[in-house]
Design an enzyme around this catalytic site. Structure first.
Site, mmCIF file in Angstrom:
data_model
loop_
_atom_site.group_PDB
_atom_site.id
_atom_site.type_symbol
_atom_site.label_atom_id
_atom_site.label_comp_id
_atom_site.label_asym_id
_atom_site.label_seq_id
_atom_site.Cartn_x
_atom_site.Cartn_y
_atom_site.Cartn_z
ATOM 1 N N ARG A 53 59.233 22.084 43.353
ATOM 2 C CA ARG A 53 57.645 21.275 43.338
ATOM 3 C C ARG A 53 57.579 20.247 43.985
ATOM 4 O O ARG A 53 56.468 20.388 44.502
ATOM 5 C CB ARG A 53 58.014 22.170 41.507
ATOM 6 C CG ARG A 53 56.627 21.510 40.952
ATOM 7 C CD ARG A 53 55.980 22.726 40.416
ATOM 8 N NE ARG A 53 57.555 22.864 39.336
ATOM 9 C CZ ARG A 53 57.854 21.594 38.534
ATOM 10 N NH1 ARG A 53 56.626 20.620 38.629
ATOM 11 N NH2 ARG A 53 58.757 22.165 37.829
ATOM 12 N N TYR A 105 30.047 32.271 48.723
ATOM 13 C CA TYR A 105 31.272 32.889 48.128
ATOM 14 C C TYR A 105 31.582 33.522 47.194
ATOM 15 O O TYR A 105 31.565 32.560 46.258
ATOM 16 C CB TYR A 105 32.407 32.316 49.197
ATOM 17 C CG TYR A 105 33.891 33.406 48.791
ATOM 18 C CD1 TYR A 105 34.122 34.242 49.540
ATOM 19 C CD2 TYR A 105 35.205 32.718 47.679
ATOM 20 C CE1 TYR A 105 35.878 35.523 48.887
ATOM 21 C CE2 TYR A 105 35.958 33.127 47.147
ATOM 22 C CZ TYR A 105 35.975 35.154 47.942
ATOM 23 O OH TYR A 105 37.836 35.396 47.823
ATOM 24 N N ASP A 177 33.767 23.988 52.047
ATOM 25 C CA ASP A 177 34.573 25.159 51.997
ATOM 26 C C ASP A 177 33.551 25.484 53.746
ATOM 27 O O ASP A 177 32.741 26.286 53.861
ATOM 28 C CB ASP A 177 34.140 26.444 50.993
ATOM 29 C CG ASP A 177 34.697 27.533 51.187
ATOM 30 O OD1 ASP A 177 35.471 27.305 52.191
ATOM 31 O OD2 ASP A 177 35.277 28.146 50.949
ATOM 32 N N LYS A 202 42.047 33.427 55.518
ATOM 33 C CA LYS A 202 41.412 34.107 56.699
ATOM 34 C C LYS A 202 41.427 34.268 58.003
ATOM 35 O O LYS A 202 42.808 34.651 57.858
ATOM 36 C CB LYS A 202 39.651 33.719 56.669
ATOM 37 C CG LYS A 202 39.482 33.642 54.745
ATOM 38 C CD LYS A 202 38.978 35.538 54.351
ATOM 39 C CE LYS A 202 39.488 34.930 52.313
ATOM 40 N NZ LYS A 202 38.616 34.907 51.692
HETATM 41 C C1 LIG Z 1 38.529 33.484 50.655
HETATM 42 C C2 LIG Z 1 37.364 32.644 50.863
HETATM 43 C C3 LIG Z 1 37.657 31.822 49.376
HETATM 44 C C4 LIG Z 1 38.775 32.197 48.433
HETATM 45 O O1 LIG Z 1 40.126 32.220 48.864
HETATM 46 P P1 LIG Z 1 41.253 33.247 49.034
HETATM 47 O O2 LIG Z 1 42.461 32.558 49.242
HETATM 48 O O3 LIG Z 1 41.337 34.616 48.776
HETATM 49 O O4 LIG Z 1 41.700 32.801 46.862
HETATM 50 C C5 LIG Z 1 37.080 31.190 49.214
HETATM 51 N N1 LIG Z 1 35.926 30.405 50.319
HETATM 52 C C6 LIG Z 1 35.302 31.242 51.301
HETATM 53 C C7 LIG Z 1 34.443 31.374 51.694
HETATM 54 C C8 LIG Z 1 36.547 32.765 51.243
HETATM 55 O O5 LIG Z 1 35.975 33.298 51.887
#
Ligand SMILES: *Cc1c(COP(=O)(O)O)cnc(C)c1O
Length: 380
Positions: A53, A105, A177, A202
């Site tokens: 961890r 998102y 983000d 992604k």
């Molecule tokens: C998919 C996504 C998230 C969340 O990510 P996960 O890996 O699905 O938990 C956050 N912000 C954006 C812009 C995303 O496309």
């Protein structure tokens, strides 16, 4: 080769930031699955850590690739993008004030609303791509400002440098983000953001087979960053070594994939915008996009792989178009090598998403094949 010249992202990624198999001479590192690490006769640790961890070599290697791509002081991986978001928000004290971009998102919006209500945190949602609206929201100090650039599914583009300045003038932190851009297109920390977040699920992984999240910082000494690191270690939101290894393998081609995806997305956006069955295309690479100039200044090498297509007609027509697609999968998510289409209003009803909006994540298939599929689906 001069030592002081920073390596290009393509070189950093292809070489996994220099990670190799030191024990057997392989050019690819192995996976370190151990959860616990031995001590010698004098009870000293034999490697850098004692427990999985706190320390895992494979996770550390994947973090180093991302740290270098991002130009960050430090980077930490999490088991999903949402786990990374939660790790940051959990550092906020009760009674804090958060300004969050509206129309981003949906998973983040929904979780942050619920979290802030539960923790007595004041939350204000504002269109951060509107300079007047964000200026007004930041007259009063916000402990944390959260923006998504470009935003999903509206593809709005906020001015990261300007918002960083407004945030810092009042003593707050800006988190961005950047999932739809990846660090290859936009290095948000260099533009002034304090924390960069990505869903590794992604384009960073890019093969729709790993869930992961990333946080990176400009200054590793801030109270917030230290709290994020301490919380990950103590509360245990860590990525598994096999996922980290797959992520590192996927990232070797990240700059290459982004190049192809951006080029194809630009071609498709232009052709779709001129298509007789399309009302409008939202894509920062189009000259009629309200923030096209800003996007060109903030993004390097392309405008991303994500766009929203407003078809002529309503929800029924849009669903029929999606239903006729043969190559492009009908599925949520984005950033994979395979193109995906999603009818957002079905996923997040009653949030103002137009019924005729189809979000398109452009993969690495041949752009001509993709356009032919879109054309036959649009014409019906
Ligand atoms: C998919 C996504 C998230 C969340 O990510 P996960 O890996 O699905 O938990 C956050 N912000 C954006 C812009 C995303 O496309």
């Amino acid at each position: 080769m001069r030592d002081d010249k920073p390596l290009d992202p393509a070189t950093i990624a292809a070489r996994a930031a220099g990670a190799v198999d030191g024990e057997h001479g392989g050019v690819v590192p192995g996976v370190q699955p151990a959860t616990t690490f031995r001590r010698d006769e004098s009870y000293a640790l034999m490697s850098g850590g004692s427990y999985g961890r706190d320390h895992n070599a494979t996770v550390l290697q994947a973090e180093e690739v991302l740290r270098q791509l991002e130009g960050a002081a430090e980077t930490r991986l999490f088991p999903s993008g949402m786990a990374a978001v939660a790790a940051l928000f959990r550092t906020l004290p009760d009674g804090a004030r958060v300004v969050m971009q509206s129309g981003i998102y949906w998973g983040v919006t929904a979780w942050v609303r619920e979290f802030c209500a539960r923790r007595n945190i004041r939350l204000e949602e504002v269109d951060a791509a509107d300079p007047l609206a964000i200026r007004k929201a930041l007259v009063e100090k916000a402990d944390l400002v959260w923006i998504e650039v470009p935003s999903n599914p509206w593809l709005r583009v906020s001015d990261i440098g300007a918002i960083a300045k407004l945030t810092h003038d009042r003593g707050g932190l800006l988190a961005v983000d950047g999932t739809a851009a990846t660090p290859v297109l936009t290095r948000v920390l260099e533009l002034g953001a304090d924390i960069s977040m990505h869903s590794g699920t992604k384009a960073i992984n890019g093969h729709s087979d790993v869930l992961a999240g990333v946080l990176s910082c400009r200054d590793a000494g801030t109270v917030t960053w230290r709290a994020i690191c301490a919380d990950r270690q103590a509360a245990g939101a860590i990525l598994g070594p096999f996922e980290a290894w797959l992520l590192m393998r996927g990232m070797r081609t990240l700059p290459l994939r982004m190049e192809r995806m951006c080029r194809s997305a630009q071609v498709l956006a232009e052709e779709l915008a001129a298509h007789e069955c399309v009302e409008r295309v939202l894509y920062p690479g189009l000259p009629d996009h309200p923030s096209h100039g800003l996007a060109a200044a903030q993004m390097k090498g392309g405008f991303g792989y994500l766009m929203s297509v407003l078809v002529k007609g309503g929800a029924e027509e849009a669903l029929a178009v999606a239903g006729r697609m043969r190559l492009i999968h009908r599925a949520t998510s984005l950033g994979g090598v395979e193109s995906l289409v999603e009818h957002r209003a079905t996923i997040e009803p009653h949030t103002g998403i137009p019924g005729n909006l189809l979000r398109l994540s452009v993969g690495i298939e041949d752009a001509g094949d993709l356009m032919a599929d879109l054309d036959q689906a649009l014409r019906g």
